[in-house]
Each structure stands twice: as structure tokens, then as C-alpha cells.
Design a protein around this motif. Structure first.
Motif, PDB file in Angstrom:
ATOM      1  N   PHE A 101       1.169  -1.089  -0.156  1.00 23.00           N
ATOM      2  CA  PHE A 101      -0.248   0.217  -0.019  1.00 23.00           C
ATOM      3  C   PHE A 101       0.833   1.342   0.122  1.00 23.00           C
ATOM      4  CE2 PHE A 101      -2.465   3.697   2.485  1.00 23.00           C
ATOM      5  CZ  PHE A 101      -3.410   3.857   1.235  1.00 23.00           C
ATOM      6  N   LEU A 102       1.735   1.330   1.280  1.00 22.02           N
ATOM      7  CA  LEU A 102       2.714   1.973   0.949  1.00 22.02           C
ATOM      8  C   LEU A 102       3.338   2.359  -0.029  1.00 22.02           C
ATOM      9  CD1 LEU A 102       4.384   1.797   4.735  1.00 22.02           C
ATOM     10  CD2 LEU A 102       2.688   3.503   3.651  1.00 22.02           C
ATOM     11  N   ASN A 103       4.075   1.548  -1.250  1.00 24.13           N
ATOM     12  CA  ASN A 103       4.768   2.065  -2.509  1.00 24.13           C
ATOM     13  C   ASN A 103       3.769   2.044  -3.922  1.00 24.13           C
ATOM     14  OD1 ASN A 103       7.069   1.541  -1.233  1.00 24.13           O
ATOM     15  ND2 ASN A 103       6.961  -1.106  -1.342  1.00 24.13           N
ATOM     16  N   THR A 104       2.510   1.198  -3.797  1.00 22.39           N
ATOM     17  CA  THR A 104       1.251   1.957  -4.871  1.00 22.39           C
ATOM     18  C   THR A 104       0.416   2.621  -4.638  1.00 22.39           C
ATOM     19  OG1 THR A 104       0.001  -0.448  -4.692  1.00 22.39           O
ATOM     20  CG2 THR A 104       2.149  -0.631  -5.730  1.00 22.39           C
ATOM     21  N   ARG A 105      -0.027   2.785  -3.357  1.00 23.71           N
ATOM     22  CA  ARG A 105      -1.794   2.989  -2.925  1.00 23.71           C
ATOM     23  C   ARG A 105      -2.515   2.737  -2.834  1.00 23.71           C
ATOM     24  NH1 ARG A 105      -1.833   7.799   0.698  1.00 23.71           N
ATOM     25  NH2 ARG A 105      -0.286   7.887   1.403  1.00 23.71           N
ATOM     26  N   GLY A 106      -2.714   1.541  -3.849  1.00 29.12           N
ATOM     27  CA  GLY A 106      -3.159   0.526  -4.795  1.00 29.12           C
ATOM     28  C   GLY A 106      -4.233   0.578  -3.707  1.00 29.12           C
ATOM     29  N   PRO A 107      -5.234  -0.470  -3.834  1.00 28.10           N
ATOM     30  CA  PRO A 107      -6.198  -0.295  -2.737  1.00 28.10           C
ATOM     31  C   PRO A 107      -6.470  -1.709  -2.132  1.00 28.10           C
ATOM     32  CG  PRO A 107      -7.611  -0.913  -5.245  1.00 28.10           C
ATOM     33  CD  PRO A 107      -6.303  -0.022  -4.647  1.00 28.10           C
ATOM     34  N   THR A 108      -6.810  -1.765  -0.747  1.00 24.51           N
ATOM     35  CA  THR A 108      -6.780  -2.703   0.223  1.00 24.51           C
ATOM     36  C   THR A 108      -7.260  -3.646  -0.182  1.00 24.51           C
ATOM     37  OG1 THR A 108      -7.670  -1.678   2.284  1.00 24.51           O
ATOM     38  CG2 THR A 108      -4.902  -1.324   1.705  1.00 24.51           C
ATOM     39  N   THR A 109      -6.980  -5.329   0.634  1.00 24.83           N
ATOM     40  CA  THR A 109      -7.973  -6.165   0.758  1.00 24.83           C
ATOM     41  C   THR A 109      -9.531  -6.063   1.001  1.00 24.83           C
ATOM     42  OG1 THR A 109      -6.433  -7.677   0.562  1.00 24.83           O
ATOM     43  CG2 THR A 109      -8.036  -8.476   1.078  1.00 24.83           C
ATOM     44  N   HIS A 110      -9.304  -5.059   2.677  1.00 16.98           N
ATOM     45  CA  HIS A 110     -10.176  -4.495   3.366  1.00 16.98           C
ATOM     46  C   HIS A 110     -11.761  -3.759   2.110  1.00 16.98           C
ATOM     47  CE1 HIS A 110      -7.777  -6.935   6.339  1.00 16.98           C
ATOM     48  NE2 HIS A 110      -8.773  -6.895   6.923  1.00 16.98           N
ATOM     49  N   ALA A 135     -12.936 -26.967   0.949  1.00 16.84           N
ATOM     50  CA  ALA A 135     -13.810 -26.078   1.043  1.00 16.84           C
ATOM     51  C   ALA A 135     -14.859 -25.753   0.002  1.00 16.84           C
ATOM     52  CB  ALA A 135     -13.008 -24.785   0.283  1.00 16.84           C
ATOM     53  N   THR A 136     -15.984 -25.538  -0.695  1.00 13.67           N
ATOM     54  CA  THR A 136     -17.131 -25.433  -1.923  1.00 13.67           C
ATOM     55  C   THR A 136     -17.002 -23.895  -1.902  1.00 13.67           C
ATOM     56  OG1 THR A 136     -18.919 -26.216   0.207  1.00 13.67           O
ATOM     57  CG2 THR A 136     -17.110 -28.051  -1.091  1.00 13.67           C
ATOM     58  N   GLY A 137     -18.026 -24.025  -3.092  1.00 14.67           N
ATOM     59  CA  GLY A 137     -18.320 -22.942  -3.852  1.00 14.67           C
ATOM     60  C   GLY A 137     -18.083 -21.926  -4.420  1.00 14.67           C
ATOM     61  N   THR A 138     -17.850 -20.708  -4.793  1.00 20.87           N
ATOM     62  CA  THR A 138     -17.560 -19.925  -5.002  1.00 20.87           C
ATOM     63  C   THR A 138     -16.141 -19.268  -4.202  1.00 20.87           C
ATOM     64  OG1 THR A 138     -18.908 -19.681  -6.805  1.00 20.87           O
ATOM     65  CG2 THR A 138     -16.827 -17.631  -7.024  1.00 20.87           C
ATOM     66  N   LEU A 139     -15.276 -19.413  -4.987  1.00 16.60           N
ATOM     67  CA  LEU A 139     -13.796 -18.781  -3.578  1.00 16.60           C
ATOM     68  C   LEU A 139     -13.133 -17.468  -4.217  1.00 16.60           C
ATOM     69  CD1 LEU A 139     -11.251 -21.853  -2.825  1.00 16.60           C
ATOM     70  CD2 LEU A 139     -13.858 -20.697  -1.525  1.00 16.60           C
ATOM     71  N   LEU A 140     -13.851 -16.166  -3.766  1.00 16.86           N
ATOM     72  CA  LEU A 140     -12.763 -14.459  -3.694  1.00 16.86           C
ATOM     73  C   LEU A 140     -11.246 -14.858  -3.173  1.00 16.86           C
ATOM     74  CD1 LEU A 140     -13.436 -11.839  -5.666  1.00 16.86           C
ATOM     75  CD2 LEU A 140     -14.889 -10.936  -2.922  1.00 16.86           C
ATOM     76  N   VAL A 141     -10.567 -13.708  -4.176  1.00 21.68           N
ATOM     77  CA  VAL A 141      -9.160 -14.040  -3.538  1.00 21.68           C
ATOM     78  C   VAL A 141      -9.035 -12.541  -4.234  1.00 21.68           C
ATOM     79  CG1 VAL A 141      -6.722 -14.452  -4.313  1.00 21.68           C
ATOM     80  CG2 VAL A 141      -8.631 -16.269  -3.842  1.00 21.68           C
ATOM     81  N   LEU A 142      -9.108 -11.429  -3.175  1.00 21.81           N
ATOM     82  CA  LEU A 142      -8.655 -10.217  -3.736  1.00 21.81           C
ATOM     83  C   LEU A 142      -7.027  -9.781  -3.408  1.00 21.81           C
ATOM     84  CD1 LEU A 142     -11.894  -8.787  -1.398  1.00 21.81           C
ATOM     85  CD2 LEU A 142     -11.167  -8.644  -4.105  1.00 21.81           C
ATOM     86  N   ASN A 143      -6.466  -9.374  -4.544  1.00 22.50           N
ATOM     87  CA  ASN A 143      -4.848  -8.772  -4.744  1.00 22.50           C
ATOM     88  C   ASN A 143      -4.225  -9.814  -4.344  1.00 22.50           C
ATOM     89  OD1 ASN A 143      -5.284  -5.903  -4.114  1.00 22.50           O
ATOM     90  ND2 ASN A 143      -5.176  -5.642  -2.396  1.00 22.50           N
TER      91      ASN A 143
END
Length: 334
Positions: A101-110, A135-143
Motif C-alpha cells: 500500500f505504501l509503495n503503490t497506494r493500491g486498494p487494500t484487501t479490506h 472448501a466448496t462453492g465460489t471462492l474470491l481472492v482479493l489482491n
């Protein structure tokens, strides 16, 4: 144990949610009580053990009774399944989040997670990346660019449902079935979907076209209080809405037919043939939502104080009025 801070009232600080915004208090209670973690065996465990209730003097008897019933409904039963997508969590990715975040200021996971939920994405459960086996069903991975290679390999081998990646584009060891990017984002907003059985129908990918000018990070005036956001590179509303619709389509769960804007649903499988729905309203005025549960409805029980009238289904669809900034809880038998 994790206890959520739950605001009710405080005379000294001069706020009184119980009397000034009771619908918001109801929604906060149900929302915080119904966040779940999939454990190593694939079973749901409630994230919170309860609520730390912030209050002071002068709560009347009927108000205590109302609060007690609210808390009971929110915590009384544990669902068997959460309908919707499940967020994948990685401790190792989280450890690299601050430097990124400090280097890119891209959106954090939260921040991404909050924005997706606000855009209507069905997200109320999480699973640690170490526990993908059951695990089952749809999984979401952020960043996903923050994940180490061994965890990315484990994700690429997931076959128990669709896998959705949102964040800076990475190369996974699989070819995506669907992908699109935010044309206004600077290397920070890409959506890739894997493991689709069939192309999702009816998704509206309407992306914005105005690109943001990136400031010099060294010259940013940081806010002096936590009440204001740190500067973060933009992810446009159009991209977030498209991602939310993808997650709805992949999850094949409960669908809000109209109006979809500002109405959110948390859905859970309870006993056999029973679904519990928590229907929230972002607007300040009443809204009547049309809800499709995907299967013929035998009966609907209203579990919240409102609405007062019985709900009458038509096939798999029913309509319900939701108070401003509030939430309606119903039990649906199919």
C-alpha cells in the motif's frame, strides 16, 4: 474470542442509536452476528462470540425486551451453509499488505472487500488458504499479487467451484473463462474467473471511462484523523458493480430482482429445505424488493419485528418492504 463493539447509546457522548436510528441498530446486530469462517473440515463457525454493547443509563423495560429479542434472533442458530462467495484469507499476503500500500497506494484487501459488499456482492464467509481441501462453492481472492507462489499453486488446483480473482493482474496456472479490467485503473483492478461450468447469463459489464490522475505520493496531505480515508488509487463504481454481478452469477444463490440498487442480501442454508435471508436497505427511505430464491417457496416466516403483514410468495419469488437503513429477516421453506 472475538466480540464486536455494538453501539446502542451513551448519554455522556451524546448519542442514542436505540431511539434515533433503531433500524440501523437492527441491521448492525444481524450483520455482525452473521459473519462466518469455514474451518479445516469445511464447517461454518461464527466469527464473533458475541457483542460488547456500548450503552449507559435510562434504557426502559420495553427497550431491554426489544434488544434481548433482537440479540436472540441474531445469534440463536448456526447455519449449515452460507449462500454466496467465500473470501480466501492468507496471513502471508496480509503481512505484505502494508508495504504494498505504501509503495503503490493500491486498494487494500479490506477496502476492496467493503466496496464489493457495498456494490451488492454476496460475501459473508471466509476460509483460510490453508483449508482449501474441504472448501466448496465460489471462492474470491482479493489482491492475488500479494500471495506467495505456493498458495497461488494451491488456488490454481481448486476444483470445487468457481474461483474469482480481483486485483492487479497475475498469471495463474489456468486459463480464465472470463476476464475484464477497469480501464480507469492503473494496474490495480482486474477480474479473472476460473472454473465456470457455463458462461454467466445477464451480467452487465458497464465500465467507466474517466481515468484518474495519480498524484505524487510524496506530496499527499495525509488526513489527521481516522474519520477520513487515506488516499487510495481509485477503482471505479462500474468495475465494482460488474465484479459484484459476476459473484452473484457464480454463486447461483438468492437474487434481488428489483430494485437491485441499494438492496443487499445475506443468505444461509439452515435445516433441510430452509433458507434464512437477511435483507438490508442502504437507502434512508422504505424500499420494496423483489427476491428470487431459485426454488418454489412453500412458506415464509418473518423473524424481525417488521413487516407486520404475512409475505405471500409466487413460485420462487416474493416481495418485501425494507425500512430505511434497516434489515428484514425471514425464514423461507422451499
Amino acid at each position: 474470542p472475538l466480540y464486536f463493539l455494538h453501539g446502542v447509546k451513551d448519554t455522556r457522548e451524546q448519542w442514542h442509536v436505540l431511539r434515533h436510528a433503531p433500524t440501523s441498530l437492527e441491521r448492525e446486530t444481524h450483520s455482525l452476528a452473521n459473519l462466518f469462517l469455514q474451518d479445516a473440515e469445511g464447517n461454518l463457525q461464527r466469527c464473533s462470540s458475541g457483542l460488547v454493547v456500548c450503552l449507559a443509563d435510562d434504557i426502559r423495560k420495553h427497550e431491554w425486551e426489544w434488544l434481548q429479542r433482537l440479540w436472540e434472533v441474531a445469534f440463536e442458530r448456526k447455519p449449515r451453509t452460507a449462500v454466496g462467495a467465500t473470501l480466501v484469507w492468507s496471513d502471508r499476503a496480509h503481512e505484505t499488505q502494508m508495504d504494498d500500500f505504501l509503495n503503490t497506494r493500491g486498494p487494500t484487501t479490506h477496502r476492496l472487500l467493503h466496496s464489493l459488499i457495498s456494490s451488492g456482492a454476496p460475501l459473508c464467509s471466509a476460509v483460510n488458504v490453508r483449508h482449501l481441501a474441504n472448501a466448496t462453492g465460489t471462492l474470491l481472492v482479493l489482491n492475488p499479487h500479494l500471495y506467495p507462489q505456493d498458495e497461488l499453486r494451491a488456488l490454481s488446483e481448486y476444483r470445487n467451484g468457481p474461483l474469482v480473482l480481483i486485483g492487479p493482474k497475475i498469471d495463474l496456472a489456468r486459463k480464465p473463462d472470463l476476464q475484464f479490467e477497469d480501464p480507469c485503473s492503473h494496474d490495480g483492478a482486474w477480474c479473472s474467473v476460473y472454473g465456470l461450468q457455463a458462461p454467466p447469463v445477464g451480467i452487465r459489464i458497464e465500465l467507466d471511462s474517466h481515468a484518474e490522475e495519480i498524484p505524487d505520493f510524496e506530496e499527499i496531505n495525509e488526513p489527521s484523523t481516522f474519520l477520513k480515508d487515506l488516499y487510495c488509487r481509485q477503482v471505479t463504481a462500474g468495475f465494482l458493480r460488474a465484479c459484484a454481478e459476476v459473484l452473484v452469477a457464480c454463486s447461483q444463490g438468492v437474487e434481488i430482482l428489483r430494485p437491485s440498487e441499494g438492496v443487499q442480501v445475506m443468505a444461509f442454508g439452515m435445516d433441510e429445505g430452509e433458507i434464512r435471508l437477511l435483507l438490508g436497505n442502504d437507502r434512508h427511505s422504505y424500499v420494496t424488493a423483489s427476491v428470487d430464491v431459485g426454488r418454489g417457496i412453500a412458506d415464509i416466516e418473518v423473524l424481525s419485528p417488521f413487516p407486520l403483514f404475512p409475505l405471500t410468495p409466487s413460485g420462487s419469488i416474493f416481495s418485501v418492504k425494507i425500512p430505511g437503513r434497516g434489515m428484514v429477516v425471514v425464514g423461507v421453506r422451499v
